[in-house]
Structure formats: structure tokens, C-alpha cells
Design a protein around this motif. Structure first.
Motif, PDB file in Angstrom:
ATOM      1  N   ARG A 146      34.924  47.214  24.265  1.00 38.09           N
ATOM      2  CA  ARG A 146      33.581  47.561  23.815  1.00 38.09           C
ATOM      3  C   ARG A 146      32.517  46.558  24.231  1.00 38.09           C
ATOM      4  NH1 ARG A 146      33.558  52.265  20.019  1.00 38.09           N
ATOM      5  NH2 ARG A 146      35.757  52.779  20.133  1.00 38.09           N
ATOM      6  N   PHE A 147      32.928  45.390  24.665  1.00 39.82           N
ATOM      7  CA  PHE A 147      31.960  44.350  24.990  1.00 39.82           C
ATOM      8  C   PHE A 147      32.238  43.785  26.367  1.00 39.82           C
ATOM      9  CE2 PHE A 147      32.626  44.384  20.406  1.00 39.82           C
ATOM     10  CZ  PHE A 147      31.332  44.618  19.971  1.00 39.82           C
ATOM     11  N   GLY A 148      31.201  43.348  27.018  1.00 41.35           N
ATOM     12  CA  GLY A 148      31.335  42.631  28.272  1.00 41.35           C
ATOM     13  C   GLY A 148      31.335  43.509  29.509  1.00 41.35           C
ATOM     14  N   ILE A 149      31.326  42.818  30.617  1.00 41.11           N
ATOM     15  CA  ILE A 149      31.380  43.460  31.936  1.00 41.11           C
ATOM     16  C   ILE A 149      32.837  43.447  32.375  1.00 41.11           C
ATOM     17  CG2 ILE A 149      30.574  43.370  34.332  1.00 41.11           C
ATOM     18  CD1 ILE A 149      28.367  43.779  32.162  1.00 41.11           C
ATOM     19  N   TRP A 150      33.361  44.613  32.662  1.00 39.62           N
ATOM     20  CA  TRP A 150      34.747  44.776  33.106  1.00 39.62           C
ATOM     21  C   TRP A 150      34.736  45.673  34.336  1.00 39.62           C
ATOM     22  CZ3 TRP A 150      39.064  42.672  30.648  1.00 39.62           C
ATOM     23  CH2 TRP A 150      38.821  42.057  29.415  1.00 39.62           C
ATOM     24  N   GLY A 151      35.346  45.210  35.414  1.00 38.94           N
ATOM     25  CA  GLY A 151      35.405  46.017  36.623  1.00 38.94           C
ATOM     26  C   GLY A 151      34.033  46.331  37.184  1.00 38.94           C
ATOM     27  N   GLY A 152      33.068  45.483  36.883  1.00 36.32           N
ATOM     28  CA  GLY A 152      31.713  45.679  37.407  1.00 36.32           C
ATOM     29  C   GLY A 152      30.855  46.625  36.597  1.00 36.32           C
ATOM     30  N   MET A 200      49.575  42.146  33.364  1.00 37.75           N
ATOM     31  CA  MET A 200      48.304  41.430  33.328  1.00 37.75           C
ATOM     32  C   MET A 200      48.177  40.426  34.476  1.00 37.75           C
ATOM     33  SD  MET A 200      46.801  42.792  30.798  1.00 37.75           S
ATOM     34  CE  MET A 200      45.500  41.706  30.284  1.00 37.75           C
ATOM     35  N   SER A 201      49.062  40.461  35.455  1.00 35.77           N
ATOM     36  CA  SER A 201      49.031  39.480  36.538  1.00 35.77           C
ATOM     37  C   SER A 201      47.745  39.547  37.351  1.00 35.77           C
ATOM     38  CB  SER A 201      50.242  39.655  37.448  1.00 35.77           C
ATOM     39  OG  SER A 201      50.182  40.903  38.112  1.00 35.77           O
ATOM     40  N   TRP A 202      47.054  40.662  37.312  1.00 36.20           N
ATOM     41  CA  TRP A 202      45.797  40.793  38.050  1.00 36.20           C
ATOM     42  C   TRP A 202      44.763  39.789  37.541  1.00 36.20           C
ATOM     43  CZ3 TRP A 202      41.559  41.884  35.113  1.00 36.20           C
ATOM     44  CH2 TRP A 202      41.767  42.484  33.863  1.00 36.20           C
ATOM     45  N   VAL A 206      40.417  42.476  42.383  1.00 36.77           N
ATOM     46  CA  VAL A 206      41.117  43.175  41.301  1.00 36.77           C
ATOM     47  C   VAL A 206      40.147  43.975  40.425  1.00 36.77           C
ATOM     48  CG1 VAL A 206      43.080  41.607  41.268  1.00 36.77           C
ATOM     49  CG2 VAL A 206      41.105  41.134  39.821  1.00 36.77           C
ATOM     50  N   ARG A 207      39.040  44.336  40.981  1.00 38.12           N
ATOM     51  CA  ARG A 207      38.018  45.069  40.227  1.00 38.12           C
ATOM     52  C   ARG A 207      38.561  46.377  39.640  1.00 38.12           C
ATOM     53  NH1 ARG A 207      32.106  46.870  42.595  1.00 38.12           N
ATOM     54  NH2 ARG A 207      31.397  47.854  40.683  1.00 38.12           N
ATOM     55  N   ALA A 222      41.520  37.307  39.363  1.00 36.52           N
ATOM     56  CA  ALA A 222      40.158  37.763  39.104  1.00 36.52           C
ATOM     57  C   ALA A 222      39.145  36.651  39.352  1.00 36.52           C
ATOM     58  CB  ALA A 222      40.047  38.254  37.663  1.00 36.52           C
ATOM     59  N   LEU A 223      38.063  36.987  40.022  1.00 38.29           N
ATOM     60  CA  LEU A 223      37.018  36.001  40.294  1.00 38.29           C
ATOM     61  C   LEU A 223      36.350  35.503  39.014  1.00 38.29           C
ATOM     62  CD1 LEU A 223      35.219  37.435  43.454  1.00 38.29           C
ATOM     63  CD2 LEU A 223      36.813  35.515  43.315  1.00 38.29           C
ATOM     64  N   CYS A 224      36.278  36.348  38.002  1.00 40.38           N
ATOM     65  CA  CYS A 224      35.625  35.946  36.759  1.00 40.38           C
ATOM     66  C   CYS A 224      36.372  34.799  36.078  1.00 40.38           C
ATOM     67  CB  CYS A 224      35.464  37.123  35.808  1.00 40.38           C
ATOM     68  SG  CYS A 224      37.027  37.885  35.324  1.00 40.38           S
ATOM     69  N   ALA A 225      37.657  34.670  36.361  1.00 39.34           N
ATOM     70  CA  ALA A 225      38.435  33.582  35.775  1.00 39.34           C
ATOM     71  C   ALA A 225      38.006  32.229  36.329  1.00 39.34           C
ATOM     72  CB  ALA A 225      39.924  33.803  36.033  1.00 39.34           C
ATOM     73  N   GLN A 226      37.258  32.254  37.435  1.00 41.98           N
ATOM     74  CA  GLN A 226      36.807  31.026  38.078  1.00 41.98           C
ATOM     75  C   GLN A 226      35.328  30.760  37.831  1.00 41.98           C
ATOM     76  OE1 GLN A 226      37.835  31.534  42.220  1.00 41.98           O
ATOM     77  NE2 GLN A 226      39.689  32.616  41.639  1.00 41.98           N
ATOM     78  N   THR A 227      34.700  31.564  36.996  1.00 40.75           N
ATOM     79  CA  THR A 227      33.270  31.418  36.745  1.00 40.75           C
ATOM     80  C   THR A 227      33.002  31.319  35.246  1.00 40.75           C
ATOM     81  OG1 THR A 227      32.974  33.812  36.721  1.00 40.75           O
ATOM     82  CG2 THR A 227      32.633  32.734  38.823  1.00 40.75           C
TER      83      THR A 227
END
Length: 104
Positions: free
Chosen positions: A84-90, A34-36, A70-71, A40-45
Motif C-alpha cells: 500500500r505504500f511506496g514505489i514498487w516496480g516503478g 526474494m533473491s531479486w 528486477v523491476r 535491486a537498484l533501490c537497495a543501493q540508494t
């Protein structure tokens, strides 16, 4: 390597170099599965952007994903774990389902 002996002729272990502490700052981060997520940019938003209400816009989250290094890892994780929920990898959940159908 220097061979250090004390007064009794016993071998001594040299003290760690202060340079080793500095060099450790440049080591690769933990290469765990899980080091990616740390990169991840989402971790900063705002995380709410990645989990919009039903019918809400996904544009803001997808825009963040386009520049994320890391998309691919993120998308792989979502597909492997059936997120099942959310935006993952765009991709939204609907887009991930379509992608899975095409691959299978």
C-alpha cells in the motif's frame, strides 16, 4: 574419476579441489523467492526516496526504477502482496491500484 585406495584397500574420497572454491564464487545467487531484492537498484540508494511523504515527489525513485533489472519482479511482488505504500516496480500505490483494476 580416479579410484583411490588406501593401504588397506579401502576406497578414499579425494580431497576437494581448491578450484571448486573459486568456481563457487561464480555460482548463481540463491534462487529463493526474494533473491531479486539483492539485485535491486533501490537497495543501493536512499530508501526514503521510495516512500515519500503524502504529496511528495516520486520522480527520484521512479528514475532509479527505470534502470533496474528486477523491476518486473518488484512490481509482481507489490501486486501479489498488496503493498500500500511506496514505489514498487516503478509505480506508485495509486498507479498499482489502476493497473490492478485494468487487469481484473
Amino acid at each position: 574419476m580416479w579410484d583411490l585406495l588406501d593401504d588397506d584397500g579401502a576406497r578414499q574420497t579425494p580431497a576437494p579441489s581448491p578450484l571448486a572454491d573459486v568456481l563457487s564464487l561464480f555460482d548463481e545467487p540463491d534462487a529463493g523467492p526474494m533473491s531479486w531484492q539483492e539485485r535491486a537498484l533501490c537497495a543501493q540508494t536512499d530508501p526514503e526516496a521510495f516512500f515519500p511523504e503524502k504529496g511528495g515527489s516520486t520522480r527520484e525513485a521512479k528514475k532509479v526504477c527505470t534502470g533496474c533489472e528486477v523491476r518486473a519482479e518488484c512490481l509482481d511482488y507489490a501486486l501479489a502482496n498488496d503493498e500500500r505504500f511506496g514505489i514498487w516496480g516503478g509505480l506508485s500505490e495509486r498507479e498499482r491500484r489502476k493497473l490492478k483494476r485494468r487487469v481484473v
